[in-house]
Design an enzyme around this catalytic site. Structure first.
Site, short mmCIF file in Angstrom:
data_model
loop_
_atom_site.label_atom_id
_atom_site.label_comp_id
_atom_site.label_asym_id
_atom_site.label_seq_id
_atom_site.Cartn_x
_atom_site.Cartn_y
_atom_site.Cartn_z
N VAL A 1 5.63 41.20 142.56
CA VAL A 1 5.26 40.40 141.39
C VAL A 1 3.99 41.03 140.83
O VAL A 1 3.28 41.74 141.53
CB VAL A 1 5.06 38.90 141.73
CG1 VAL A 1 6.39 38.24 142.05
CG2 VAL A 1 4.05 38.71 142.83
N SER A 2 3.70 40.73 139.56
CA SER A 2 2.58 41.40 138.90
C SER A 2 1.21 40.82 139.18
O SER A 2 0.21 41.46 138.93
CB SER A 2 2.82 41.42 137.39
OG SER A 2 3.99 42.15 137.11
N ALA A 3 1.16 39.58 139.67
CA ALA A 3 -0.14 38.95 139.90
C ALA A 3 -0.10 38.10 141.17
O ALA A 3 0.96 37.62 141.58
CB ALA A 3 -0.52 38.07 138.71
#
Length: 185
Positions: free
Chosen positions: A8-10
């Site tokens: 996931v990006s964050a």
């Protein structure tokens, strides 16, 4: 061994959807990154690539979890193939352990290469037109100004380091040395 890569990006994003997608695939080992996919220098991705051995298969929920662009994706999958490691993307239903899956991936790669070459061709045509019309193209050059000249003189007299001179002039390293080369030639 069946290995899953989850990203996931964050840090505050949830990996539950990707984990759920892996449930029916008897995954032996999971690697999980919580950062942007903008480059392939992600800790867990690199650990997984280092760990995986011939005969293993890497699972991802979607191509976008492994790589942000087709070039990175094809590079990673080529690395895996060279080590005898399979790759399965669940969402796109691609399995490089099968002839049909390898064919699909090669078609994607060919389309990517075609689009890249067309894009470069359009760019070259635009540059040629700009030059023919006498218009400048590209990033405008920073002018050699008083701040630069002051920093340059101090640097040449060894009063300050190159880094200090660059900071004083407000230039990055490549711009600094390009300007130095221009005035010294």
């Amino acid at each position: 061994m069946r290995i899953a890569y989850i990203r996931v990006s964050a840090k505050d994003q949830n990996v539950a959807r990707q984990l759920e997608a892996m449930k029916d695939h008897n995954i032996d080992r999971f690697y999980e990154d919580k950062l942007s996919g903008k480059d392939t220098n992600r800790e867990q991705l690199q650990a997984m690539l280092h760990f995986a051995r011939e005969g293993d298969t890497i699972y991802v929920e979607s191509f976008s979890r492994l790589a942000r662009n087709m070039l990175d994706l094809l590079t990673i999958i080529d690395q895996l193939a060279n080590k005898g490691i399979g790759f399965i993307s669940l969402k796109e239903n691609i399995d490089t352990t099968t002839p049909a899956g390898r064919l699909q991936l090669n078609v994607f790669g060919a389309i990517y290469q075609f689009e890249r070459e067309c894009s470069k061709e359009r760019q070259r045509e635009g540059i040629d037109i700009a030059l023919a019309e006498g218009r400048p193209y590209g990033r405008p050059k920073l002018e050699v100004n008083e701040k630069f000249m002051e920093a340059y003189k101090k640097w040449k007299l060894k009063e300050i380091t190159a880094v200090a001179a660059m900071n004083m002039a407000g230039y990055n390293k490549s711009t600094w040395y390009n300007r130095v080369k221009e005035i010294e030639s």
